[in-house]
Scaffold this motif. Structure first.
Motif, PDB file in Angstrom:
ATOM      1  N   UNK A   1       0.829  -1.208   0.000  1.00  0.00           N
ATOM      2  CA  UNK A   1       0.000   0.000   0.000  1.00  0.00           C
ATOM      3  C   UNK A   1       0.863   1.258   0.000  1.00  0.00           C
ATOM      4  N   UNK A   2       1.953   1.230   0.757  1.00  0.00           N
ATOM      5  CA  UNK A   2       2.863   2.379   0.793  1.00  0.00           C
ATOM      6  C   UNK A   2       3.516   2.586  -0.563  1.00  0.00           C
ATOM      7  N   UNK A   3       3.895   1.502  -1.229  1.00  0.00           N
ATOM      8  CA  UNK A   3       4.523   1.624  -2.544  1.00  0.00           C
ATOM      9  C   UNK A   3       3.560   2.214  -3.560  1.00  0.00           C
ATOM     10  N   UNK A   4       2.287   1.811  -3.500  1.00  0.00           N
ATOM     11  CA  UNK A   4       1.296   2.379  -4.409  1.00  0.00           C
ATOM     12  C   UNK A   4       1.134   3.872  -4.143  1.00  0.00           C
ATOM     13  N   UNK A   5       1.134   4.260  -2.884  1.00  0.00           N
ATOM     14  CA  UNK A   5       1.032   5.683  -2.547  1.00  0.00           C
ATOM     15  C   UNK A   5       2.204   6.468  -3.132  1.00  0.00           C
ATOM     16  N   UNK A   6       3.404   5.896  -3.067  1.00  0.00           N
ATOM     17  CA  UNK A   6       4.578   6.557  -3.646  1.00  0.00           C
ATOM     18  C   UNK A   6       4.429   6.713  -5.153  1.00  0.00           C
ATOM     19  N   UNK A   7       4.001   5.642  -5.816  1.00  0.00           N
ATOM     20  CA  UNK A   7       3.839   5.667  -7.276  1.00  0.00           C
ATOM     21  C   UNK A   7       2.766   6.665  -7.700  1.00  0.00           C
ATOM     22  N   UNK A   8       1.698   6.725  -6.936  1.00  0.00           N
ATOM     23  CA  UNK A   8       0.621   7.658  -7.253  1.00  0.00           C
ATOM     24  C   UNK A   8       1.043   9.094  -6.969  1.00  0.00           C
ATOM     25  N   UNK A   9       1.800   9.288  -5.908  1.00  0.00           N
ATOM     26  CA  UNK A   9       2.310  10.624  -5.610  1.00  0.00           C
ATOM     27  C   UNK A   9       3.236  11.113  -6.708  1.00  0.00           C
ATOM     28  N   UNK A  10       4.065  10.193  -7.240  1.00  0.00           N
ATOM     29  CA  UNK A  10       4.975  10.548  -8.325  1.00  0.00           C
ATOM     30  C   UNK A  10       4.199  10.967  -9.573  1.00  0.00           C
ATOM     31  N   UNK A  11       3.104  10.253  -9.892  1.00  0.00           N
ATOM     32  CA  UNK A  11       2.286  10.616 -11.047  1.00  0.00           C
ATOM     33  C   UNK A  11       1.619  11.970 -10.840  1.00  0.00           C
ATOM     34  N   UNK A  12       1.074  12.190  -9.663  1.00  0.00           N
ATOM     35  CA  UNK A  12       0.404  13.467  -9.379  1.00  0.00           C
ATOM     36  C   UNK A  12       1.363  14.632  -9.557  1.00  0.00           C
TER      37      UNK A  12
END
Length: 322
Positions: free
Chosen positions: A155-166
């Motif tokens: 879940x933390x990794x997905x948050x990082x990936x989504x933050x990078x896209x944003x």
């Protein structure tokens, strides 16, 4: 006197020998038989770490390791993290590794154009990640290689990936060229996902973006095959030809049955495809078709396009594909 002198010499030689043996024990090859990794938790003392090292087979004795570390090693604190210890690494070097903080770097790579179901699958298969995570929203993950340490959650990794896209989408939007076909960052993301799926050649991305931008501005159907496939497979390969019923389906994604953009992204586009949509090639092209070399040939008119299609059919027939 001579006997005393000889005894003193023996003592000195014995001391030198003991020191040499000690140094060999401390700085010589260690007992570890194969490369292994150890996880040092935050706040772990040298005493606790030495016990871990002994259990892992990296040192022979925790108590002796602490003794030698006290007299021959640096007094710098050890640092938390996961460390890779090569086979036969000396105890002196093991201490330096723990004090240096150069932790083992693990990576999970998300290629450009992957659908979110593949992102979740990659995270589920990656050793060292913990917990569970749902399939992220399509188009919300920025393709890249992400480092992590053992114990991180999916879940933390997905948050990082989504933050990078944003962050990337916001920065790219600020630099967009005037007069482009999309009016919001989300629309740019949707169109970028189509561009990503339509070509694997970096040199073509801006040209493919130009074709779809021109079609949007004219109110033409995009007629992009990947948008037809997405509702059927959620972005995975179709493995067969598109059915007539799928070309006629009204599902919010079929750009053969509607004008404008589909309801959402059809994959997770990379930086280059986002940039291409926000700065497309200056072209009046409205059509493209495969050229037989892995790329595409572009056309301004339907007549030119039909001629290009016939050339492509001839190539496929020569290959026995039709």
């Amino acid at each position: 006197m001579r006997k005393l002198g000889c005894f003193g010499l023996l003592v000195v030689l014995a001391a030198i020998g003991a020191a040499f043996i000690g140094l060999q024990y401390w700085a010589g090859p260690g007992p570890l038989k194969r490369t292994t990794s150890v996880q040092i938790a935050s706040g772990t003392s040298l005493a606790t770490a030495s016990v871990q090292l002994e259990k892992a087979g990296a040192i022979g004795s925790a108590s002796q390791f602490r003794l030698f570390a006290r007299f021959l090693g640096s007094d710098a604190p050890i640092k938390a993290g996961e460390y890779r210890l090569p086979a036969r690494l000396s105890q002196a070097d093991i201490l330096k590794v723990l004090q240096g903080g150069k932790t083992l770097q693990r990576f999970v790579t998300i290629p450009e154009g992957w659908p979110s179901v593949m992102v979740k699958k990659a995270l589920d298969k990656t050793p060292g990640l913990e917990g569970a995570a749902p399939v992220p929203g399509e188009g919300t993950v920025l393709p890249d290689s992400y480092s992590f340490e053992r114990g991180y959650t999916k879940a933390f990794m997905i948050e990082r990936m989504q933050g990078a896209m944003t962050r990337y989408l916001a920065a790219a939007w600020e630099k967009r060229k005037p007069g482009i076909a999309v009016t919001t960052p989300r629309d740019a993301l949707i169109l970028a996902s189509i561009v990503e799926k339509e070509t694997g050649k970096p040199s073509e991305r801006r040209m493919v973006a130009a074709v779809y931008s021109n079609r949007l501005k004219r109110g033409m159907m995009l007629q992009a095959d990947p948008t037809v496939i997405y509702p059927v497979t959620k972005g995975l390969p179709l493995g067969r030809r598109i059915l007539r019923s799928e070309l006629q389906a009204n599902n919010g994604y079929n750009t053969y049955a509607m004008t404008g953009l589909p309801a959402g992204p059809i994959c997770n586009p990379g930086r280059a495809s986002i940039d291409a949509v926000l700065d497309p090639e200056q072209s009046s092209a409205l059509y493209f078709v495969a050229d037989g070399t892995g790329g595409h040939v572009f056309a301004d008119t339907l007549e030119q396009h039909n001629a290009n299609v016939q050339k492509w059919y001839a190539i496929r027939k020569s290959r026995g594909e039709m």
